[in-house]
Scaffold this motif. Sequence first.
Motif, PDB file in Angstrom:
ATOM      1  N   GLY A   1       1.575  -2.198  -1.486  1.00  0.00           N
ATOM      2  CA  GLY A   1       2.811  -2.815  -1.885  1.00  0.00           C
ATOM      3  C   GLY A   1       3.638  -1.955  -2.839  1.00  0.00           C
ATOM      4  N   THR A   2       4.470  -2.326  -3.640  1.00  0.00           N
ATOM      5  CA  THR A   2       5.530  -1.857  -4.334  1.00  0.00           C
ATOM      6  C   THR A   2       4.932  -0.573  -5.635  1.00  0.00           C
ATOM      7  OG1 THR A   2       5.322  -3.470  -5.920  1.00  0.00           O
ATOM      8  CG2 THR A   2       7.089  -3.806  -4.356  1.00  0.00           C
ATOM      9  N   ALA A   3       3.730  -0.663  -5.636  1.00  0.00           N
ATOM     10  CA  ALA A   3       3.354   0.610  -6.448  1.00  0.00           C
ATOM     11  C   ALA A   3       2.513   1.587  -5.834  1.00  0.00           C
ATOM     12  CB  ALA A   3       2.009  -0.088  -7.578  1.00  0.00           C
ATOM     13  N   GLN A   4       2.928   1.778  -4.352  1.00  0.00           N
ATOM     14  CA  GLN A   4       1.921   2.543  -3.634  1.00  0.00           C
ATOM     15  C   GLN A   4       2.499   4.122  -4.113  1.00  0.00           C
ATOM     16  OE1 GLN A   4       2.262   2.281   0.520  1.00  0.00           O
ATOM     17  NE2 GLN A   4       3.114   0.441   0.364  1.00  0.00           N
ATOM     18  N   LYS A   5       3.733   4.388  -4.248  1.00  0.00           N
ATOM     19  CA  LYS A   5       4.219   5.882  -4.473  1.00  0.00           C
ATOM     20  C   LYS A   5       3.565   6.264  -5.546  1.00  0.00           C
ATOM     21  CE  LYS A   5       8.155   8.692  -4.084  1.00  0.00           C
ATOM     22  NZ  LYS A   5       9.658   8.656  -4.170  1.00  0.00           N
ATOM     23  N   SER A   6       3.743   5.368  -6.886  1.00  0.00           N
ATOM     24  CA  SER A   6       3.257   5.903  -8.192  1.00  0.00           C
ATOM     25  C   SER A   6       1.950   5.883  -8.530  1.00  0.00           C
ATOM     26  CB  SER A   6       4.188   5.242  -9.252  1.00  0.00           C
ATOM     27  OG  SER A   6       5.324   5.553  -8.931  1.00  0.00           O
TER      28      SER A   6
ATOM     29  N   ALA B   1      18.682   8.175 -15.420  1.00  0.00           N
ATOM     30  CA  ALA B   1      18.385   9.307 -14.601  1.00  0.00           C
ATOM     31  C   ALA B   1      18.914   9.627 -13.169  1.00  0.00           C
ATOM     32  CB  ALA B   1      16.922   9.170 -14.635  1.00  0.00           C
ATOM     33  N   GLY B   2      20.269   8.961 -13.135  1.00  0.00           N
ATOM     34  CA  GLY B   2      20.892   9.152 -11.944  1.00  0.00           C
ATOM     35  C   GLY B   2      20.568   8.426 -11.000  1.00  0.00           C
ATOM     36  N   GLU B   3      19.709   7.265 -11.207  1.00  0.00           N
ATOM     37  CA  GLU B   3      19.239   6.698 -10.173  1.00  0.00           C
ATOM     38  C   GLU B   3      20.031   5.017 -10.198  1.00  0.00           C
ATOM     39  OE1 GLU B   3      15.016   5.856 -10.179  1.00  0.00           O
ATOM     40  OE2 GLU B   3      14.413   7.893 -10.320  1.00  0.00           O
ATOM     41  N   LYS B   4      20.322   4.631  -8.910  1.00  0.00           N
ATOM     42  CA  LYS B   4      20.931   3.244  -8.898  1.00  0.00           C
ATOM     43  C   LYS B   4      20.320   2.171  -9.547  1.00  0.00           C
ATOM     44  CE  LYS B   4      23.140   0.119  -5.453  1.00  0.00           C
ATOM     45  NZ  LYS B   4      23.182  -0.239  -4.020  1.00  0.00           N
ATOM     46  N   ARG B   5      18.970   2.337  -9.472  1.00  0.00           N
ATOM     47  CA  ARG B   5      18.383   1.231 -10.402  1.00  0.00           C
ATOM     48  C   ARG B   5      16.858   1.636 -10.517  1.00  0.00           C
ATOM     49  NH1 ARG B   5      16.545  -3.146  -6.206  1.00  0.00           N
ATOM     50  NH2 ARG B   5      15.226  -1.444  -5.545  1.00  0.00           N
ATOM     51  N   ILE B   6      16.584   1.051 -11.940  1.00  0.00           N
ATOM     52  CA  ILE B   6      15.146   1.616 -12.088  1.00  0.00           C
ATOM     53  C   ILE B   6      14.103   0.259 -11.892  1.00  0.00           C
ATOM     54  CG2 ILE B   6      13.539   2.126 -14.198  1.00  0.00           C
ATOM     55  CD1 ILE B   6      15.771   4.106 -13.677  1.00  0.00           C
ATOM     56  N   SER B   7      13.361   0.587 -11.052  1.00  0.00           N
ATOM     57  CA  SER B   7      12.375  -0.378 -10.544  1.00  0.00           C
ATOM     58  C   SER B   7      10.849  -0.181 -11.483  1.00  0.00           C
ATOM     59  CB  SER B   7      12.070  -0.237  -9.149  1.00  0.00           C
ATOM     60  OG  SER B   7      11.465   0.763  -8.570  1.00  0.00           O
ATOM     61  N   GLY B   8      10.090  -1.273 -11.448  1.00  0.00           N
ATOM     62  CA  GLY B   8       8.864  -1.262 -11.934  1.00  0.00           C
ATOM     63  C   GLY B   8       8.046  -0.337 -11.240  1.00  0.00           C
ATOM     64  N   GLY B   9       8.269   0.065 -10.215  1.00  0.00           N
ATOM     65  CA  GLY B   9       7.330   1.159  -9.318  1.00  0.00           C
ATOM     66  C   GLY B   9       7.729   2.461  -9.840  1.00  0.00           C
TER      67      GLY B   9
ATOM     68  N   GLN C   1     -10.426   1.985  -8.445  1.00  0.00           N
ATOM     69  CA  GLN C   1      -9.645   0.513  -8.145  1.00  0.00           C
ATOM     70  C   GLN C   1      -8.704   0.221  -9.139  1.00  0.00           C
ATOM     71  OE1 GLN C   1     -12.983  -2.393  -7.227  1.00  0.00           O
ATOM     72  NE2 GLN C   1     -11.802  -2.429  -5.179  1.00  0.00           N
ATOM     73  N   VAL C   2      -7.580  -0.265  -8.771  1.00  0.00           N
ATOM     74  CA  VAL C   2      -6.357  -0.475  -9.675  1.00  0.00           C
ATOM     75  C   VAL C   2      -5.917  -1.909  -9.221  1.00  0.00           C
ATOM     76  CG1 VAL C   2      -4.264   0.182 -10.572  1.00  0.00           C
ATOM     77  CG2 VAL C   2      -5.820   1.977 -10.155  1.00  0.00           C
ATOM     78  N   ALA C   3      -5.551  -2.655  -9.996  1.00  0.00           N
ATOM     79  CA  ALA C   3      -4.802  -3.987  -9.768  1.00  0.00           C
ATOM     80  C   ALA C   3      -3.529  -4.114 -10.837  1.00  0.00           C
ATOM     81  CB  ALA C   3      -5.793  -5.147 -10.178  1.00  0.00           C
ATOM     82  N   GLY C   4      -2.707  -4.390 -10.212  1.00  0.00           N
ATOM     83  CA  GLY C   4      -1.307  -4.370 -11.184  1.00  0.00           C
ATOM     84  C   GLY C   4      -0.271  -5.236 -10.385  1.00  0.00           C
ATOM     85  N   LYS C   5       0.991  -5.318 -11.258  1.00  0.00           N
ATOM     86  CA  LYS C   5       2.157  -5.775 -10.631  1.00  0.00           C
ATOM     87  C   LYS C   5       3.643  -5.135 -11.160  1.00  0.00           C
ATOM     88  CE  LYS C   5       4.276  -8.825  -8.143  1.00  0.00           C
ATOM     89  NZ  LYS C   5       5.419  -8.087  -8.157  1.00  0.00           N
ATOM     90  N   THR C   6       4.428  -4.872 -10.329  1.00  0.00           N
ATOM     91  CA  THR C   6       5.791  -4.369 -10.737  1.00  0.00           C
ATOM     92  C   THR C   6       6.612  -5.703 -10.919  1.00  0.00           C
ATOM     93  OG1 THR C   6       6.339  -4.250  -8.385  1.00  0.00           O
ATOM     94  CG2 THR C   6       5.284  -2.301  -9.270  1.00  0.00           C
ATOM     95  N   GLY C   7       7.704  -5.514 -11.793  1.00  0.00           N
ATOM     96  CA  GLY C   7       8.647  -6.401 -11.911  1.00  0.00           C
ATOM     97  C   GLY C   7       9.926  -5.705 -12.411  1.00  0.00           C
ATOM     98  N   THR C   8      11.116  -6.214 -12.072  1.00  0.00           N
ATOM     99  CA  THR C   8      12.358  -5.857 -12.507  1.00  0.00           C
ATOM    100  C   THR C   8      13.114  -7.113 -12.906  1.00  0.00           C
ATOM    101  OG1 THR C   8      12.237  -4.054 -11.046  1.00  0.00           O
ATOM    102  CG2 THR C   8      14.540  -4.420 -12.050  1.00  0.00           C
ATOM    103  N   SER C   9      13.876  -7.479 -13.939  1.00  0.00           N
ATOM    104  CA  SER C   9      14.628  -8.611 -14.229  1.00  0.00           C
ATOM    105  C   SER C   9      15.773  -8.499 -13.817  1.00  0.00           C
ATOM    106  CB  SER C   9      14.277  -8.776 -15.829  1.00  0.00           C
ATOM    107  OG  SER C   9      15.261  -7.790 -16.393  1.00  0.00           O
ATOM    108  N   ASP C  10      16.487  -9.708 -14.206  1.00  0.00           N
ATOM    109  CA  ASP C  10      17.874 -10.027 -13.674  1.00  0.00           C
ATOM    110  C   ASP C  10      18.878  -8.801 -14.146  1.00  0.00           C
ATOM    111  OD1 ASP C  10      17.063 -12.397 -12.589  1.00  0.00           O
ATOM    112  OD2 ASP C  10      18.067 -13.688 -14.281  1.00  0.00           O
ATOM    113  N   ASN C  11      19.797  -8.284 -13.074  1.00  0.00           N
ATOM    114  CA  ASN C  11      20.524  -7.110 -13.484  1.00  0.00           C
ATOM    115  C   ASN C  11      19.972  -6.011 -14.103  1.00  0.00           C
ATOM    116  OD1 ASN C  11      23.385  -6.250 -13.460  1.00  0.00           O
ATOM    117  ND2 ASN C  11      23.712  -6.790 -15.520  1.00  0.00           N
ATOM    118  N   ASN C  12      18.609  -5.846 -13.679  1.00  0.00           N
ATOM    119  CA  ASN C  12      18.055  -4.784 -14.108  1.00  0.00           C
ATOM    120  C   ASN C  12      17.971  -4.225 -15.342  1.00  0.00           C
ATOM    121  OD1 ASN C  12      17.820  -1.104 -12.741  1.00  0.00           O
ATOM    122  ND2 ASN C  12      16.342  -2.557 -13.532  1.00  0.00           N
ATOM    123  N   LYS C  13      17.792  -5.297 -16.274  1.00  0.00           N
ATOM    124  CA  LYS C  13      17.661  -4.899 -17.606  1.00  0.00           C
ATOM    125  C   LYS C  13      16.272  -4.733 -18.418  1.00  0.00           C
ATOM    126  CE  LYS C  13      21.926  -8.317 -18.821  1.00  0.00           C
ATOM    127  NZ  LYS C  13      22.107  -9.510 -19.611  1.00  0.00           N
TER     128      LYS C  13
END
Length: 765
Positions: free
Chosen positions: A583-588, A646-654, A599-611
């Motif tokens: 899922g969303t944490a593959q790359k990192s 950091a010049g990125e359009k959005r900062i995601s949890g991943g 073995q790792v378990a976890g969850k990403t998250g990004t709130s409204d308007n990326n706050k």
Amino acid sequence: MGRAEERRARQRAGRRAAPRRRRSSGAAGKGGIRRLFTWKKILGTVFGLCLLGMGAFIVLYMMIGIPEGNADAKLQSNVYKYDDGSIMARTGERNREIVDLAKVPKDVQRTFVAAENKTFYKDSGVDLKGTARGVLNTLAGKGAQGGSTITQQYVKNYYLTQDQTVSRKLKELVISLKLDREKSKDYILAGYINTSYYGRGAYGIQAAAQAYYHVDAEDLTVEQGAYLAALLQAPNQYDWAIASDTGKRLVQERWNYVLDNMVEQHWLDAAERRAMKFPVPKEPRPAPGMGGQTGYLVNAANAALERQLVAQGSAEDMKQAQAMVEAGGWTITLNIDKKKQAALERSVKTQLTSELDPEGNKADANVQAGAVSVDPKTGAVVAMYGGTDYLKHFTNNATRDDYQPASTFKPVILAAAVEEDATTQDGTPITANTVYDGTSKRPVVDHGRRVGFAPENEDDQDYGDVTVQEAMNQSVNSVFAQMGVDVGMDKVVEVAGKLGMETEGMEAVPAQTLGSMGASPLEMAGVYATLDNHGKKVTPAVVKSVEHNSRKVEFPDPVGEQVISREAADTVTSVLTGVVDDGTAQKSVRDNPLRGGRQVAGKTGTSDNNKSAWFTGYTPDLVTSVGLFGEDPEPPHPQVTLHGVAGEKRISGGGFPARIWAAYTFGVLDGVSRFDLETKQGAAVQPTRTVTPTPTPTPTPTEEPTTEEPTSAPPTSESPTETPTTEPPSRTPTPTASVTPTTPSPTAEESENPLFPGGDDDEER
């Protein structure tokens, strides 16, 4: 003897005999009682007791003298240690500067009298009614209650102790009477305002003036003086920088009370009073020596100790507990592991702060990071990151709970589903294999009735029929919104509380499925640690042990009872391994070269308007929650978006959060451990087919919109202004169970339902 003499003799004999004939046994008893309890005897007894009491008080008055003050020079410092016993910090030098009363403006002096003791200039230094009430409450085991004069408070603070005993209260009474006779009112008032604690580590009015308004005491205004006087009732609760909304309301009410009393006493003109505005304090300036992470750790330990002092009854309230801690003499050993703490700080620096350029990119100045790492087997907080520097950013980002946890709340919904043996609305048990409709903006239904909530998936992507496993992997909002209603939002909130979330004020509405409540990294670390610990409650503990030369404090075991079944907890862990592997944490995380087969378990998250952006993950041995928060560096520090960091359009949890997590976790763990799970499905369900999600076409101007701006929304939910983008999911599993039917998009009327948040959702997968 003549007849006259005989008659007189008979009359005399008759008079003597008559009483004997009329008297009865009852009359005799009653007469005896009257002789025993006459008014003269009762009054005499009362008078005698009064004399005895007065005599005893005179003896006390003669025996008790005004003692030497327990000056600051006699107070001990506090010592803070890492879990291995090495010294972390020493504190204890009082932030106090005694000032002559003449240097304090007269009107400012009067604010303290108006706040605490309006009759100060006229009374004899004691409040007999309040003192009597305090003695009776102490004897009844209720502790002393209010009613003390300024003189009594000064005596307690400077000459005596904070102990709640009858003997201490009587001493306070005698010393106050003597002090009032021997010293001037100005002397007593000066001592009171110079010894009182105002919060922010400030003792005395001079330190308080600097701490809250960055001026000397002689330059305080009446409005500022009224705030400092109001603070004395509850320094921690009323400190504007850390006060809750309730605390801010209460301190403003007390500020008004102080000024109104001044008008009543003719110390302040009514017209001048009406023109006054509440003087919001300046930003805190922490004491030197608490730089870096040390200040965050020391304050977190102090807060934990203060709460425990109140919980075990050693202190009546947080104000008294705070005074007890500040008085010194404590040796506090934290659970902080020195090596893990250094590793967490290093990870944030290498993975985040080294990539930022606050001078060249304005968005980079808005980033605040917080993280907490917990041992799930013991509940020990082994590392904590509160911010770049305690001296530069006073708020502890690890314990703040004013940002949304977003999709990191989704595992709670699944835990509730398994714990409650919930089913979809067609009766299919909810498991990792259950299939839901992942269409973006699909209205949530409750047995055929639309509930007025139709959340948008990230990038408005439609996933079609997806299993719960894949929906968790890709954080499909529409699936978990429907699942929350299937389970029952009241049950979801109940399970959230069992896992360790603060649920007071949390509304049981579908919008909460998007994690729209507030939460801290410390709180989320506790929730995931409970899942990691197979459903046994884990309450993260900063303090390991406390020693004091005159007090004993015992902390409860951080690991508690079974709050959800092992199957429910282990099922969630199993599913969360899929977020990392598919899922969303593959790359990192999955592809991190330091992982080493763990073995790792976890969850990403990004709130409204990326706050905010989150990654909360765990191995069998360590749970760590990392949050990034958008905060304007200028007061009053409103929440802002992380877009452009950091010049990125959005900062995601991943992104940054997951990279910080991986660099830290894989760097401090030794060996490879595997989850020991007891589920009906085994390890995470792997996807079996590849499907590319299809974005929903943008409607043409003539098309009817699917949503409208709501008239109201849950208090913690905000309408975002932009929609984030992330890598599209690569696979969608083959349906193997029942599908919740797709229903049309909501009408404008439904969109106005208070349960429908409206607008696009910037939720991270």
